[in-house]
Design a protein around this motif. Structure first.
Motif, PDB file in Angstrom:
ATOM      1  N   LEU A  41       0.804  -1.217   0.000  1.00 18.28           N
ATOM      2  CA  LEU A  41       0.000   0.000   0.000  1.00 18.28           C
ATOM      3  C   LEU A  41       0.837   1.267   0.000  1.00 18.28           C
ATOM      4  O   LEU A  41       0.299   2.366   0.002  1.00 18.28           O
ATOM      5  CB  LEU A  41      -0.953  -0.011   1.202  1.00 18.28           C
ATOM      6  N   GLY A  42       2.169   1.105   0.001  1.00 16.45           N
ATOM      7  CA  GLY A  42       3.046   2.270  -0.010  1.00 16.45           C
ATOM      8  C   GLY A  42       2.809   3.173   1.186  1.00 16.45           C
ATOM      9  O   GLY A  42       2.820   4.388   1.079  1.00 16.45           O
ATOM     10  N   SER A  43       2.587   2.553   2.335  1.00 23.21           N
ATOM     11  CA  SER A  43       2.274   3.305   3.539  1.00 23.21           C
ATOM     12  C   SER A  43       3.303   3.018   4.616  1.00 23.21           C
ATOM     13  O   SER A  43       4.330   2.414   4.339  1.00 23.21           O
ATOM     14  CB  SER A  43       0.860   2.964   4.014  1.00 23.21           C
ATOM     15  N   LYS A  44       3.017   3.452   5.829  1.00 22.11           N
ATOM     16  CA  LYS A  44       3.988   3.319   6.903  1.00 22.11           C
ATOM     17  C   LYS A  44       3.325   2.843   8.188  1.00 22.11           C
ATOM     18  O   LYS A  44       2.276   3.356   8.580  1.00 22.11           O
ATOM     19  CB  LYS A  44       4.660   4.675   7.137  1.00 22.11           C
ATOM     20  N   ILE A  45       3.969   1.877   8.834  1.00 20.40           N
ATOM     21  CA  ILE A  45       3.550   1.466  10.175  1.00 20.40           C
ATOM     22  C   ILE A  45       3.951   2.582  11.125  1.00 20.40           C
ATOM     23  O   ILE A  45       5.121   2.962  11.181  1.00 20.40           O
ATOM     24  CB  ILE A  45       4.200   0.124  10.586  1.00 20.40           C
ATOM     25  N   VAL A  46       2.968   3.125  11.844  1.00 23.35           N
ATOM     26  CA  VAL A  46       3.245   4.245  12.749  1.00 23.35           C
ATOM     27  C   VAL A  46       3.299   3.815  14.210  1.00 23.35           C
ATOM     28  O   VAL A  46       3.729   4.594  15.063  1.00 23.35           O
ATOM     29  CB  VAL A  46       2.224   5.398  12.558  1.00 23.35           C
ATOM     30  N   MET A  47       2.879   2.589  14.491  1.00 16.67           N
ATOM     31  CA  MET A  47       2.926   2.072  15.858  1.00 16.67           C
ATOM     32  C   MET A  47       2.898   0.563  15.814  1.00 16.67           C
ATOM     33  O   MET A  47       2.119  -0.015  15.061  1.00 16.67           O
ATOM     34  CB  MET A  47       1.717   2.594  16.633  1.00 16.67           C
ATOM     35  N   LEU A  48       3.789  -0.076  16.556  1.00 16.70           N
ATOM     36  CA  LEU A  48       3.806  -1.534  16.656  1.00 16.70           C
ATOM     37  C   LEU A  48       4.238  -1.898  18.070  1.00 16.70           C
ATOM     38  O   LEU A  48       5.308  -1.493  18.521  1.00 16.70           O
ATOM     39  CB  LEU A  48       4.774  -2.129  15.625  1.00 16.70           C
ATOM     40  N   MET A  49       3.371  -2.621  18.776  1.00 15.03           N
ATOM     41  CA  MET A  49       3.676  -3.025  20.145  1.00 15.03           C
ATOM     42  C   MET A  49       3.505  -4.531  20.274  1.00 15.03           C
ATOM     43  O   MET A  49       2.469  -5.074  19.911  1.00 15.03           O
ATOM     44  CB  MET A  49       2.745  -2.325  21.140  1.00 15.03           C
ATOM     45  N   THR A  50       4.540  -5.192  20.786  1.00 18.69           N
ATOM     46  CA  THR A  50       4.440  -6.623  21.062  1.00 18.69           C
ATOM     47  C   THR A  50       3.970  -6.808  22.507  1.00 18.69           C
ATOM     48  O   THR A  50       3.956  -5.859  23.300  1.00 18.69           O
ATOM     49  CB  THR A  50       5.798  -7.313  20.878  1.00 18.69           C
ATOM     50  N   HIS A  51       3.614  -8.030  22.829  1.00 19.43           N
ATOM     51  CA  HIS A  51       3.165  -8.310  24.199  1.00 19.43           C
ATOM     52  C   HIS A  51       4.284  -8.097  25.210  1.00 19.43           C
ATOM     53  O   HIS A  51       4.027  -7.710  26.347  1.00 19.43           O
ATOM     54  CB  HIS A  51       2.601  -9.730  24.300  1.00 19.43           C
ATOM     55  N   LYS A  52       5.544  -8.315  24.807  1.00 19.86           N
ATOM     56  CA  LYS A  52       6.647  -8.104  25.755  1.00 19.86           C
ATOM     57  C   LYS A  52       6.847  -6.628  26.070  1.00 19.86           C
ATOM     58  O   LYS A  52       7.453  -6.288  27.073  1.00 19.86           O
ATOM     59  CB  LYS A  52       7.940  -8.730  25.245  1.00 19.86           C
ATOM     60  N   ASP A  53       6.303  -5.726  25.199  1.00 20.20           N
ATOM     61  CA  ASP A  53       6.399  -4.288  25.434  1.00 20.20           C
ATOM     62  C   ASP A  53       5.334  -3.769  26.394  1.00 20.20           C
ATOM     63  O   ASP A  53       5.397  -2.622  26.818  1.00 20.20           O
ATOM     64  CB  ASP A  53       6.257  -3.526  24.105  1.00 20.20           C
ATOM     65  N   ALA A  54       4.356  -4.590  26.704  1.00 23.83           N
ATOM     66  CA  ALA A  54       3.218  -4.157  27.527  1.00 23.83           C
ATOM     67  C   ALA A  54       3.538  -4.282  29.019  1.00 23.83           C
ATOM     68  O   ALA A  54       4.335  -5.131  29.426  1.00 23.83           O
ATOM     69  CB  ALA A  54       1.989  -5.003  27.189  1.00 23.83           C
ATOM     70  N   PRO A  55       2.892  -3.460  29.838  1.00 23.37           N
ATOM     71  CA  PRO A  55       3.087  -3.557  31.289  1.00 23.37           C
ATOM     72  C   PRO A  55       2.707  -4.929  31.849  1.00 23.37           C
ATOM     73  O   PRO A  55       3.231  -5.347  32.869  1.00 23.37           O
ATOM     74  CB  PRO A  55       2.156  -2.478  31.852  1.00 23.37           C
ATOM     75  N   SER A  56       1.823  -5.630  31.155  1.00 20.58           N
ATOM     76  CA  SER A  56       1.371  -6.945  31.637  1.00 20.58           C
ATOM     77  C   SER A  56       2.181  -8.097  31.048  1.00 20.58           C
ATOM     78  O   SER A  56       1.740  -9.242  31.092  1.00 20.58           O
ATOM     79  CB  SER A  56      -0.100  -7.126  31.289  1.00 20.58           C
ATOM     80  N   ALA A  57       3.372  -7.838  30.547  1.00 27.19           N
ATOM     81  CA  ALA A  57       4.179  -8.853  29.861  1.00 27.19           C
ATOM     82  C   ALA A  57       4.429 -10.100  30.715  1.00 27.19           C
ATOM     83  O   ALA A  57       4.484 -11.211  30.185  1.00 27.19           O
ATOM     84  CB  ALA A  57       5.510  -8.261  29.413  1.00 27.19           C
ATOM     85  N   GLU A  58       4.552  -9.936  32.021  1.00 28.00           N
ATOM     86  CA  GLU A  58       4.831 -11.098  32.878  1.00 28.00           C
ATOM     87  C   GLU A  58       3.657 -12.069  32.928  1.00 28.00           C
ATOM     88  O   GLU A  58       3.813 -13.228  33.318  1.00 28.00           O
ATOM     89  CB  GLU A  58       5.234 -10.663  34.295  1.00 28.00           C
ATOM     90  N   ASN A  59       2.480 -11.635  32.515  1.00 23.05           N
ATOM     91  CA  ASN A  59       1.291 -12.492  32.512  1.00 23.05           C
ATOM     92  C   ASN A  59       1.042 -13.173  31.167  1.00 23.05           C
ATOM     93  O   ASN A  59       0.065 -13.905  31.027  1.00 23.05           O
ATOM     94  CB  ASN A  59       0.054 -11.671  32.891  1.00 23.05           C
ATOM     95  N   VAL A  60       1.921 -12.924  30.208  1.00 21.98           N
ATOM     96  CA  VAL A  60       1.762 -13.472  28.863  1.00 21.98           C
ATOM     97  C   VAL A  60       2.692 -14.673  28.713  1.00 21.98           C
ATOM     98  O   VAL A  60       3.859 -14.607  29.112  1.00 21.98           O
ATOM     99  CB  VAL A  60       2.105 -12.386  27.806  1.00 21.98           C
ATOM    100  N   PRO A  61       2.198 -15.769  28.151  1.00 21.91           N
ATOM    101  CA  PRO A  61       3.077 -16.926  27.933  1.00 21.91           C
ATOM    102  C   PRO A  61       4.299 -16.532  27.092  1.00 21.91           C
ATOM    103  O   PRO A  61       4.195 -15.702  26.180  1.00 21.91           O
ATOM    104  CB  PRO A  61       2.189 -17.910  27.158  1.00 21.91           C
ATOM    105  N   ALA A  62       5.450 -17.111  27.401  1.00 25.96           N
ATOM    106  CA  ALA A  62       6.709 -16.761  26.736  1.00 25.96           C
ATOM    107  C   ALA A  62       6.603 -16.833  25.216  1.00 25.96           C
ATOM    108  O   ALA A  62       7.173 -16.009  24.508  1.00 25.96           O
ATOM    109  CB  ALA A  62       7.834 -17.662  27.234  1.00 25.96           C
ATOM    110  N   GLY A  63       5.879 -17.790  24.688  1.00 23.57           N
ATOM    111  CA  GLY A  63       5.725 -17.929  23.243  1.00 23.57           C
ATOM    112  C   GLY A  63       4.954 -16.794  22.595  1.00 23.57           C
ATOM    113  O   GLY A  63       4.952 -16.655  21.369  1.00 23.57           O
TER     114      GLY A  63
END
Length: 136
Positions: free
Chosen positions: A24-46
């Motif tokens: 689409l010739g566009s740009k990703i302006v925000m990308l957050m993974t689960h490890k970036d979230a404050p609740s990362a310790e509650n997310v399975p490692a995978g």
């Protein structure tokens, strides 16, 4: 008021949005993974590298998405993400780029309402319509 599509994926959201960015010739302006979230310790490692939220800037709209938690993903059905473009050559380019390794439902062609219109399901399972209306 604006409507911005929010797409859900079965673990391949990042690959899909990098593909959309290119097509689409566009740009990703925000990308957050689960490890970036404050609740990362509650997310399975995978799931630490799975996408919690992503935004792709498209003109004055956003295309957003994330990976569905395990067991929650459902294959999209009965909707299409519709893209309106101004020039037939751009419609052709966007359509063929999105169709790479996907399934064309209706080839891009002239219709009674559009200079170019086509339908496809991309390689990630997202259904798209590409439309270039005739000049008024």
């Amino acid at each position: 008021m604006k409507i911005n599509p929010y797409l859900m994926f079965n673990g391949n959201c990042e690959a899909a949005f990098k593909f959309y960015e290119k097509c689409l010739g566009s740009k990703i302006v925000m990308l957050m993974t689960h490890k970036d979230a404050p609740s990362a310790e509650n997310v399975p490692a995978g799931w630490h590298d799975k996408i919690m939220h992503v935004c792709l800037h498209l003109g004055d709209c956003l295309l957003m998405g994330s990976d569905s938690p395990s067991g929650y993903f459902e294959t999209p059905q009965d909707f299409y993400v519709q893209i309106s473009v101004d020039e037939p050559i751009e419609a052709e380019h966007v359509f063929h780029a999105l169709a790479e390794n996907g399934k064309v439902k209706m080839p891009i062609e002239q219709t009674f309402w559009a200079i170019r219109f086509g339908m496809l399901v991309d390689q990630f399972g997202t259904p798209w319509m590409v439309n270039c209306e005739q000049a008024a």
